[in-house]
Every structure is written in C-alpha cells, then in structure tokens.
Design an enzyme around this catalytic site. Structure first.
Site, PDB file in Angstrom:
ATOM      1  N   GLU A  75       0.769  -1.314  -0.062  1.00 33.31           N
ATOM      2  CA  GLU A  75       0.153  -0.283   0.103  1.00 33.31           C
ATOM      3  C   GLU A  75       1.267   1.343  -0.340  1.00 33.31           C
ATOM      4  O   GLU A  75       1.846   1.237   0.336  1.00 33.31           O
ATOM      5  CB  GLU A  75      -0.541   0.173   0.923  1.00 33.31           C
ATOM      6  CG  GLU A  75      -2.094  -1.474   1.530  1.00 33.31           C
ATOM      7  CD  GLU A  75      -2.336  -1.243   3.139  1.00 33.31           C
ATOM      8  OE1 GLU A  75      -2.879  -0.504   2.989  1.00 33.31           O
ATOM      9  OE2 GLU A  75      -2.659  -2.488   2.881  1.00 33.31           O
ATOM     10  N   CYS A  88       3.441   8.100   1.435  1.00 34.61           N
ATOM     11  CA  CYS A  88       3.173   7.557   2.470  1.00 34.61           C
ATOM     12  C   CYS A  88       4.019   5.718   1.267  1.00 34.61           C
ATOM     13  O   CYS A  88       3.381   5.914   1.150  1.00 34.61           O
ATOM     14  CB  CYS A  88       3.086   7.467   3.533  1.00 34.61           C
ATOM     15  SG  CYS A  88       3.503   6.126   4.965  1.00 34.61           S
ATOM     16  N   CYS A  95       6.239  -6.502   7.373  1.00 34.39           N
ATOM     17  CA  CYS A  95       7.252  -6.006   8.069  1.00 34.39           C
ATOM     18  C   CYS A  95       8.314  -7.096   8.933  1.00 34.39           C
ATOM     19  O   CYS A  95       7.052  -8.526   9.350  1.00 34.39           O
ATOM     20  CB  CYS A  95       7.354  -4.674   8.852  1.00 34.39           C
ATOM     21  SG  CYS A  95       8.277  -4.256   9.759  1.00 34.39           S
ATOM     22  N   CYS A 102       1.774  -2.153  15.870  1.00 34.35           N
ATOM     23  CA  CYS A 102       1.438  -1.951  15.049  1.00 34.35           C
ATOM     24  C   CYS A 102       0.897  -2.913  13.649  1.00 34.35           C
ATOM     25  O   CYS A 102       2.052  -4.075  14.294  1.00 34.35           O
ATOM     26  CB  CYS A 102       3.219  -1.399  14.359  1.00 34.35           C
ATOM     27  SG  CYS A 102       2.989  -1.081  12.029  1.00 34.35           S
ATOM     28  N   GLY A 146       6.630  -1.534   6.665  1.00 34.27           N
ATOM     29  CA  GLY A 146       8.061  -2.207   6.322  1.00 34.27           C
ATOM     30  C   GLY A 146       8.925  -1.396   7.171  1.00 34.27           C
ATOM     31  O   GLY A 146       8.595  -0.405   7.185  1.00 34.27           O
ATOM     32  N   SER A 200      12.014   6.360  14.721  1.00 32.79           N
ATOM     33  CA  SER A 200      10.612   6.103  15.936  1.00 32.79           C
ATOM     34  C   SER A 200      11.251   5.386  17.138  1.00 32.79           C
ATOM     35  O   SER A 200      11.533   4.544  17.372  1.00 32.79           O
ATOM     36  CB  SER A 200      10.201   4.833  15.180  1.00 32.79           C
ATOM     37  OG  SER A 200       9.480   5.349  14.227  1.00 32.79           O
ATOM     38  N   ASN A 202       9.677   6.742  20.627  1.00 31.17           N
ATOM     39  CA  ASN A 202       8.510   5.479  21.396  1.00 31.17           C
ATOM     40  C   ASN A 202       8.313   5.296  21.917  1.00 31.17           C
ATOM     41  O   ASN A 202       7.713   5.472  22.843  1.00 31.17           O
ATOM     42  CB  ASN A 202       8.100   4.710  20.120  1.00 31.17           C
ATOM     43  CG  ASN A 202       7.523   4.371  18.702  1.00 31.17           C
ATOM     44  OD1 ASN A 202       7.294   5.727  18.975  1.00 31.17           O
ATOM     45  ND2 ASN A 202       7.036   3.709  18.133  1.00 31.17           N
TER      46      ASN A 202
HETATM   47  N1  SAH Z   1       9.964   1.103   9.906  1.00 37.36           N
HETATM   48  C1  SAH Z   1       9.184   2.477   9.949  1.00 37.36           C
HETATM   49  C2  SAH Z   1       8.271   2.405   8.978  1.00 37.36           C
HETATM   50  C3  SAH Z   1       7.058   2.911   9.845  1.00 37.36           C
HETATM   51  S1  SAH Z   1       6.744   4.251   9.487  1.00 37.36           S
HETATM   52  C4  SAH Z   1       9.614   2.988  11.516  1.00 37.36           C
HETATM   53  O1  SAH Z   1       9.062   2.202  12.059  1.00 37.36           O
HETATM   54  O2  SAH Z   1       9.943   3.691  11.323  1.00 37.36           O
HETATM   55  C5  SAH Z   1       5.636   4.646  10.559  1.00 37.36           C
HETATM   56  C6  SAH Z   1       5.353   5.244  11.838  1.00 37.36           C
HETATM   57  O3  SAH Z   1       4.240   5.094  12.120  1.00 37.36           O
HETATM   58  C7  SAH Z   1       6.439   4.406  12.861  1.00 37.36           C
HETATM   59  O4  SAH Z   1       6.688   5.552  13.597  1.00 37.36           O
HETATM   60  C8  SAH Z   1       5.673   3.955  13.881  1.00 37.36           C
HETATM   61  O5  SAH Z   1       6.461   4.342  15.194  1.00 37.36           O
HETATM   62  C9  SAH Z   1       4.119   4.345  13.530  1.00 37.36           C
HETATM   63  N2  SAH Z   1       2.746   3.724  13.761  1.00 37.36           N
HETATM   64  C10 SAH Z   1       2.691   2.425  14.048  1.00 37.36           C
HETATM   65  N3  SAH Z   1       1.304   1.925  14.174  1.00 37.36           N
HETATM   66  C11 SAH Z   1       0.948   3.108  14.886  1.00 37.36           C
HETATM   67  C12 SAH Z   1      -0.275   3.244  15.545  1.00 37.36           C
HETATM   68  N4  SAH Z   1      -1.391   2.347  15.793  1.00 37.36           N
HETATM   69  N5  SAH Z   1      -0.978   4.369  15.329  1.00 37.36           N
HETATM   70  C13 SAH Z   1      -0.046   5.695  15.176  1.00 37.36           C
HETATM   71  N6  SAH Z   1       1.843   5.651  14.512  1.00 37.36           N
HETATM   72  C14 SAH Z   1       1.871   4.548  14.611  1.00 37.36           C
END
Ligand code: SAH
Length: 350
Positions: A75, A88, A95, A102, A146, A200, A202
């Site tokens: 996607e 995006c 992944c 996620c 990914g 990320s 987090n």
């Molecule tokens: N693998 C890379 C690219 C994915 S980016 C990465 O982790 O950075 C996707 C972003 O969305 C990341 O910052 C991830 O932490 C965030 N993300 C994933 N699931 C989410 C959710 N349910 N709500 C908000 N952000 C989320």
C-alpha cells in the site's frame, strides 16, 4: 547500455523516457531506433505495479493498494496537506520488526520489495495525478509498510531514481526515511544519499521500549541515542524523532522529561503521533490535552515538537494501519461504493 554498446546520450533518453515520460514498454520510449528497440526488448523489460484498489478518504487522503507480480500486495498513501502533497511509500511486503502496536507487524516479513517496486509507487501515482488534475507529489516519506533500512540494497537505487534530475527529480530535502533505529544502517544510508532521517523512538526507558519494540533487544535505546548524537547531519538538518503516544503507557510528563534528557545532545525535532486505535489492539489514544501537555513540556524547554494529525482514518490509511486494505474494503463494502476512486489506472489501458 554500455554492455549493449549504446552511447550515453541514448541511455539518457531511455532513462528519461522511463522515469519522466512514463513509458510502460520499450515500444513507448520516444526517439529510440528500431534496432535499438529490439535489442532492448531482448535485454530488459519494463515492470509496473498493478493498481488493485484505490480508496479515497473524506479528508482527501487516498490509499493505493498495489498487486505485485507474485500476488503479494502493498500500500501507498497520498496525503494532501495545504500546499504539500506527500506520498507515504512501502519498502517491504509486511515487516520483520514486530512492533507490538503496529498492524503491519502482524504480517511478519513476506519479502523485500525490489528497487523497481519501491520507485514505482511515486512514479505511477505521479503520472496519474499529472493526467488527472496536474497536481504533483511534493514530499516522499518511507513510512508505509516495512522497515526501509532492513531493505537498504534496494532502497538506495530506488531513492536514487526518485532524486535524480533526469528521473523523478525530488529534492533530498523532501524525502524522509523512517526507521525503528537500525543503528549501523543509518550511517550507511547517510553515506549513500542526503535524505532526511526519522527515527521511531516511541519510549523513554529500555524496559518500556523493549515492551513495544523488540528491536530494542538488539540495539538498546542507549545505543540508538548515541548513534543519533554521532549521526553525520548536514548543518541545516535535524533528525525527526517519532513518538507514538499510547494512553497510560508513554504519555506522562515524566516520559516527556526523560525524552527531553535523552535528546539533549541530539539535533532533533519531535513529532508526536497520537496512537491510531484499531479493533485488533487494546491500546488507546491519549486525551488531546495530555498530548498538548507533553508537547508544551518539550517546546517550553526549547525543543521543537509538532503533533501529527491523523489522516485517512475512514479508509484505514493512518500510521500503523497498513496491510489489510483488501480485507477492510470488503468488510466495509468499499469495493462497490464511492470511496473507490472510479476508473483508476495509472496509464490509459487502451
Ligand atoms: N519501520 C519504519 C517505518 C514505518 S513508519 C519505522 O518504524 O519508523 C510508521 C510510523 O508509524 C512509525 O513511527 C510507527 O512507530 C508509527 N505507528 C505504527 N503503528 C501506529 C499506530 N497504530 N498509531 C500511530 N502510529 C503508529
């Protein structure tokens, strides 16, 4: 072209014909002689992603579902925001990082995307927009399905085509690669291409981060912060720190204080992402005033901090929701109603 005995001028015409002209086949390349066409047909082929479904959100966001040659699906999400139009993009089918919050993580890693499959996303969306209403994609973010740094050998040539002035010609200032923090790969990326980096983060303690991001067992939070401190940033750039805020888990002012301390020596700007809720997880978005308070804590201490607005919720295009488009579309009856962008084909089918 060198191998085939072609000259640089011809190579350039072919390259531009593909990446700017949108040729779908060798026969559609302009200004190429018949003998060269047949030589090219034997040596190479043009591969394109097949659009399976395009969903349009009430807020203007669009989600593109592509079918790959082997039947897998990926996607991309197109997000209009003022004078920006951000695509995006996905870098893998599924992944391997298994971040617990996620949904893409649930799929596991099915396979790496080829360089062509990565670069095809902006190419095809861009060509379609050009025909539709002349809009142009302004920004690219590798924040779809990914972990882009887990597919660096294919990501680098893909982004090279995005940046090349004879190719899609995006400015490196408008291309951002987002990672869970594969520390040694961050430097490799920086050495290859001058794109922006987003990490990320987090969480603010090792235990907290291990709980939601298993990669922390391999690369500790401390090592990640150290890698960001040493990251070879051009003078005017900063690392974007993504911070998904989950209610009652990492949204307190103590977290804000710890995050501020962690980033003390990092040239950083923070992007808070209020958690996007979904039926598959028992996690909640914090109340808005809590997100604002977190932001205020950082900003009042001089750290730049923005809040990401959720887009495309109604079509499950928001962060962390990618990977189930077809299933969701069927459940919601979207395959038949107006949310499906009628007649989408990146190229005229006739
Ligand atoms: N693998 C890379 C690219 C994915 S980016 C990465 O982790 O950075 C996707 C972003 O969305 C990341 O910052 C991830 O932490 C965030 N993300 C994933 N699931 C989410 C959710 N349910 N709500 C908000 N952000 C989320």
């Amino acid at each position: 072209m060198q191998e085939l005995g072609g000259d640089p001028a011809l190579a350039q015409r072919i390259y531009q014909g593909l990446w700017q002209g949108g040729a779908r086949t060798v026969d559609e390349l302009p200004d190429v002689g018949a003998a060269w066409r047949s030589a090219l047909r034997n040596a190479a082929f043009v591969s394109m992603l097949e659009p399976d479904l395009v969903l349009a959100s009430d807020d203007g966001t669009r989600k593109y579902l592509w079918r790959l040659e082997d039947g897998h699906r990926i996607e991309s999400v197109l997000i209009p925001d003022g004078d920006r139009l951000t695509l995006c993009m996905s870098s893998q089918v599924g992944c391997a990082m298994a971040c617990t919050f996620c949904l893409t993580g649930d799929l596991g890693l099915k396979r790496q995307l080829k360089a062509s499959e990565i670069a095809n996303q902006p190419l095809q969306v861009g060509l379609q927009l050009a025909r539709e209403d002349g809009r142009r994609i302004t920004n690219l973010v590798l924040m779809g399905m990914g972990e882009p740094l887990h597919n660096l050998p294919n990501l680098i040539p893909a982004l090279t085509n995005c940046l090349h002035d004879l190719g899609m010609n995006f400015s490196h200032r408008r291309v951002t690669v987002s990672t869970v923090g594969l520390v040694h790969k961050m430097v490799e990326l920086a050495e290859a291409l001058p794109v922006n980096l987003a990490v990320s983060v987090n969480a603010t303690t090792e235990a907290q981060r291990r709980q939601i991001m298993p990669i922390t067992r391999k690369h500790s939070l401390a090592k990640l912060i150290e890698a960001m401190e040493r990251f070879p940033l051009p003078n005017n750039k900063r690392i974007t720190i993504e911070y998904v805020m989950i209610a009652g888990f990492n949204d307190s002012l103590d977290d804000a204080a710890r995050l501020f301390e962690l980033l003390e020596r990092v040239r950083a700007k923070v992007n808070l992402i209020p958690y996007n809720e979904n039926p598959d997880r028992d996690l909640r978005t914090p109340p808005h005033d809590r997100v604002k308070a977190f932001q205020h804590y950082l900003v009042s201490r001089g750290l730049s901090c923005s809040i990401r607005t959720t887009r495309g919720t109604d079509i499950s295009a928001a962060c962390g929701q990618l990977g189930k488009a077809r299933q969701q579309a069927t459940e919601h009856g979207w395959l038949s109603d107006a949310r499906r962008v009628a007649g989408f084909a990146p190229f005229p089918t006739s």
